[in-house]
Design an enzyme around this catalytic site. Structure first.
Site, PDB file in Angstrom:
ATOM      1  CD  GLN A   1      -2.790   9.972   7.055  1.00 41.02           C
ATOM      2  OE1 GLN A   1      -1.627   9.675   6.832  1.00 41.02           O
ATOM      3  NE2 GLN A   1      -3.394   9.662   8.186  1.00 41.02           N
TER       4      GLN A   1
ATOM      5  CG  ASP B   1      -3.202  -0.663   7.382  1.00 42.64           C
ATOM      6  OD1 ASP B   1      -3.869   0.302   7.811  1.00 42.64           O
ATOM      7  OD2 ASP B   1      -1.958  -0.716   7.460  1.00 42.64           O
ATOM      8  CD  GLU B   2      -2.462   3.376   5.265  1.00 44.24           C
ATOM      9  OE1 GLU B   2      -3.362   4.224   5.099  1.00 44.24           O
ATOM     10  OE2 GLU B   2      -1.410   3.611   5.875  1.00 44.24           O
TER      11      GLU B   2
ATOM     12  CE  LYS C   1      -2.674   3.364   9.542  1.00 41.95           C
ATOM     13  NZ  LYS C   1      -2.018   2.212   8.908  1.00 41.95           N
ATOM     14  CB  THR C   2       0.452   0.103  13.404  1.00 40.65           C
ATOM     15  OG1 THR C   2       0.622   0.827  12.191  1.00 40.65           O
ATOM     16  CG2 THR C   2       1.145  -1.241  13.283  1.00 40.65           C
TER      17      THR C   2
ATOM     18  NE  ARG D   1       3.073  11.880   7.191  1.00 39.78           N
ATOM     19  CZ  ARG D   1       2.303  10.966   7.771  1.00 39.78           C
ATOM     20  NH1 ARG D   1       2.818   9.833   8.194  1.00 39.78           N
ATOM     21  NH2 ARG D   1       1.020  11.184   7.963  1.00 39.78           N
TER      22      ARG D   1
END
Length: 761
Positions: A254, A223-224, A32-33, A607
């Site tokens: 998430q 973002d998010e 994503k980043t 994670r």
């Protein structure tokens, strides 16, 4: 150099679609980043002015990482992008426009401690019971109101809200909210929620200001997006209304911050807000093994309300997920500590490759004890951050007063620290005088001779003169020189230096570290403005997630699952998978709450890169009472073919393989972005029998037997371990050891004098 060449087709399509509304549904570990970074770089390479690009994130760490990556592609132009957290970007806008709202440009930003301190003062003044009006509850109520854009005036006119407060016995909440807002305004201060609330007021009340920023920010990226609340949603929608070049990135799977006001419907309804939206799905997980990804998919498939995506991995198959059962929380800690020690030795890992994740902070105790016993170094995250330590907050309060003498919380904090003869009685007199004259506390301090007498007037007057001298210093000196001058002349450095205790030395060193940080800030070449006031803005807007782990520290990481979001570790232990703990007992009232808990479990599982351990205890102490625990329902939702149980599964007449194929059928669909993005995955549920053993419930009237004549072959019952058969006895009285094979646990050796067994046969 074609920096887009390293992207997969889905990533590249998302990067190149720069015009119009875009939604990027980014699965866990899907890069994503990288996509956000390259999309911004691509815009600038196309000729878009960086000043016209706004990128909103949820942590300063994320913004810093993105900016550094963009600079590697497009160079120093990246410095001109408007990029940062919602709070930092809108604080920057409010600094420019604050006077329209009646605030000074150098307004103070109150952190949670400042807010709660002010609320305690107000509760005391109103003679309210601080147990009924618990400060955390009051703070949460006001925060929720602001995030839903309800002003104090609207709050006190809303009959439904007032009726709810009355029914809960807290009919004064509206008055507290109103008084709190008035005090903040008088002090020239905004709290964190105000930064969004006041931005909404600004954009709504002043059309010319809205027009200015709508035309400045021609391209918006968020973002998010699944973590945005109503207030953030409205700001973004207003700013994007003219050009509609808005790109939101997120993963509904998430979304775990409803307790902070995050509204998952913002991302679920994005297509309704922008019917011509282009949807891109990043479904390839680059982080985790196939085993971990398949397990995560099997969990999240149980949520009904979600965007459809088919996350997959082309990484190695990987090891099965180890599921361990312990008989107490202390034994669980021991299992985890020993597993870390063994895995580190066998696989040549470092301690920093391991993380232990839990649902609540209270669970860390047994884990910390177990790690310490075998000398495993660890770091606890989510504790007191550097900037929340008393000595740091004391010095920063002096900084705040220097730039905003109306900051009443800062003034009350340091007016008599270090001690200068201004006691509580004098402070009360200052506050009474301010209320009677309807002026600010600083006005009383700066004119102490008019309102006070004798030694107290002289002491307060000297304090006021000292703050005024700091203001003069700040006008002509660098951030570091100003900070050092204040630290020395306020008396803080001397006071801490004279404390020769271990704690005193640590506090002195912390002040030195703060000054070192300001020195480093003063020497940064990427900043045009380097005053102490600018440094203050930066640290006031630090988020919890910005207290990042030291990359060089070789320690096991312990943290709540909420704190782990955005991080990744080669080996992850998730502990406490028990009903009423995870999922939390507070989340079992509705499907919405339960689905958020399931998303939290999904975040925990994803994670892990290489290896995942999950554990639960069949008994756990709560409030000093030992309680039997049921395994979490989430364990039954994991694809059994992904699991490696270190105990005998509950008898069901089916093998693990049978469960893998019969209980729930999971399969990956073709990797495409077509179809209705709002349809949900539909696993075919065939059988839901649990493979996990329940905690043993002792027989009615359970009482230990006399075991002095215990013999091999006898059947026995243990209060926690269940039923078993004695297979060996060794040693002499009173230290005879019995080896017993328990049906659920397997073989275990017990010292008879402590075992408390009931002889069954």
């Amino acid at each position: 150099m074609d920096f887009l060449a390293g992207l997969n087709p889905s990533q590249r399509d998302a990067v190149e679609q720069t015009e119009g509304p875009v939604m990027i549904v980014a699965g866990a570990g899907s890069g994503k980043t990288r996509v956000i970074t390259y999309r911004v770089a691509h815009l600038i390479q196309k000729g878009v002015d960086p000043f016209n690009v706004l990128v909103l994130t949820f942590t300063n760490k994320a913004a810093k990482e993105m900016r550094e990556r963009i600079m590697k592609v497009v160079g120093s132009e990246a410095k001109n992008i408007w990029m940062g957290t919602f709070h930092s970007v809108f604080a920057r806008i409010l600094r420019v426009e604050a006077e329209l709202l009646g605030y000074p440009k150098n307004f103070t930003i109150y952190d949670t401690d400042d807010t709660k301190s002010l609320l305690r003062t107000i509760l005391k003044e109103l003679n309210l019971d601080d147990k009924l009006y618990n400060v955390n509850h009051v703070y949460g109520r006001i925060s929720s109101a602001k995030n839903n854009l309800i002003s104090p005036q609207e709050y006190n006119k809303n009959e439904a809200i007032l009726a709810e407060d009355l029914s809960n016995g807290r009919g004064q909440l509206g008055q507290i909210y109103l008084t709190y807002a008035q005090r903040c305004y008088r002090a020239g201060a905004m709290d964190f929620d105000d930064l969004l609330f006041k931005t909404n007021v600004l954009l709504n009340k002043y059309p010319d200001v809205l027009h200015k920023y709508q035309h400045q920010f021609k391209y918006l990226m968020v973002d998010e997006y699944q973590d945005t609340n109503f207030s953030q949603y409205l700001i973004v929608k207003r700013l994007a209304a003219v050009n509609e070049n808005i790109c939101v990135v997120g993963d509904d799977a998430q979304s775990i911050y409803a307790f902070r006001g995050a509204n998952i419907q913002n991302i679920l309804n994005f297509q309704k807000d922008y019917p011509d939206v282009k949807v891109f799905k990043l479904e390839q997980n680059y982080r985790s093994t196939k085993m971990i990804v398949n397990a995560a998919n099997s969990i999240i498939a149980n949520n009904k309300n979600q965007l459809e995506k088919n996350v997959f991995s082309d990484n190695e198959e990987g090891e099965k997920i180890k599921v361990s059962r312990a008989f107490s929380d202390n034994e669980e800690g021991k299992i985890v500590a020993e597993a870390i020690s063994q895995e580190k030795s066998l696989k040549g890992l470092r301690y920093k490759d391991f993380a232990i994740l839990y649902r609540t902070n209270a669970q860390s105790r047994s884990l910390e004890e177990a790690l310490r016993k075998i000398n495993i170094p660890y770091k606890l995250y989510g504790g007191t951050s550097f900037y929340q330590r008393k000595e740091i907050k004391d010095l920063i309060a002096y900084f705040r007063l220097t730039f905003n003498p109306n900051d009443e919380e800062a003034l009350k904090r340091v007016i008599n620290y270090p001690r200068r003869g201004i006691g509580d009685t004098t402070v009360d007199r200052i506050m009474v005088a301010a209320d009677q004259q309807q002026i600010r506390l600083w006005d009383v301090v700066a004119n102490a001779q008019m309102f006070l007498d004798g030694r107290s007037a002289a002491s307060v007057s000297n304090f006021g003169l000292m703050i005024q001298s700091f203001q003069a210093t700040a006008k002509t000196n660098t951030a570091f020189d100003t900070a050092m001058h204040i630290a020395q002349h306020s008396g803080i450095l001397k006071d801490l230096y004279e404390d020769k205790s271990v704690e005193g030395l640590a506090r002195y060193e912390n002040i030195q570290e703060l000054l070192n940080g300001i020195k480093e800030f003063s020497e940064r070449e990427d900043l045009e403005e380097k005053g102490l006031d600018v440094f203050m803005q930066d640290i006031a807007l630090l988020t919890n997630d910005d207290n990042d782990k030291d990359p060089n520290a070789d320690t096991v990481s312990l943290m709540t699952i909420h704190s782990s979001k955005g991080l990744e570790f080669p080996v992850v232990h998730i502990v406490g998978l028990e009903e009423n703990l995870f999922p939390s007992q507070l989340s079992l009232n509705s499907r919405t709450e339960l689905e958020e808990e399931r998303r939290l479990f999904y975040v925990a599982v994803t994670r892990a890169e290489k290896k995942l351990h999950i554990s639960y205890a069949t008994s756990r102490y709560r409030w000093g009472t030992l309680n039997n625990c049921e395994p979490s329902r989430f364990l039954d939702e994991l694809n059994p073919s992904c699991l490696d149980l270190d105990f005998k599964p509950r008898s069901s007449g089916m093998s693990d393989d049978d469960f893998g194929s019969e209980r729930v059928q999971w399969q990956r669909k073709d990797n495409n972005t077509s179809g209705d993005v709002f349809s949900k995955p539909k696993p075919k549920v065939i059988k839901t029998t649990s493979i996990l053993p329940k905690a043993h419930v002792p027989s009615a009237g359970f009482a230990p037997s006399d075991t002095s004549n215990l013999q091999v072959g006898m059947e026995v019952e243990h209060e926690r371990f269940g039923f078993g058969k004695v297979i060996n006895l060794e040693g002499n009285k009173p230290d005879i050891k019995a080896t017993i094979f328990f049906k659920e646990l397997g073989q275990k050796q017990l010292l008879l004098k402590f075992a408390k067994l009931r002889i069954v046969n």
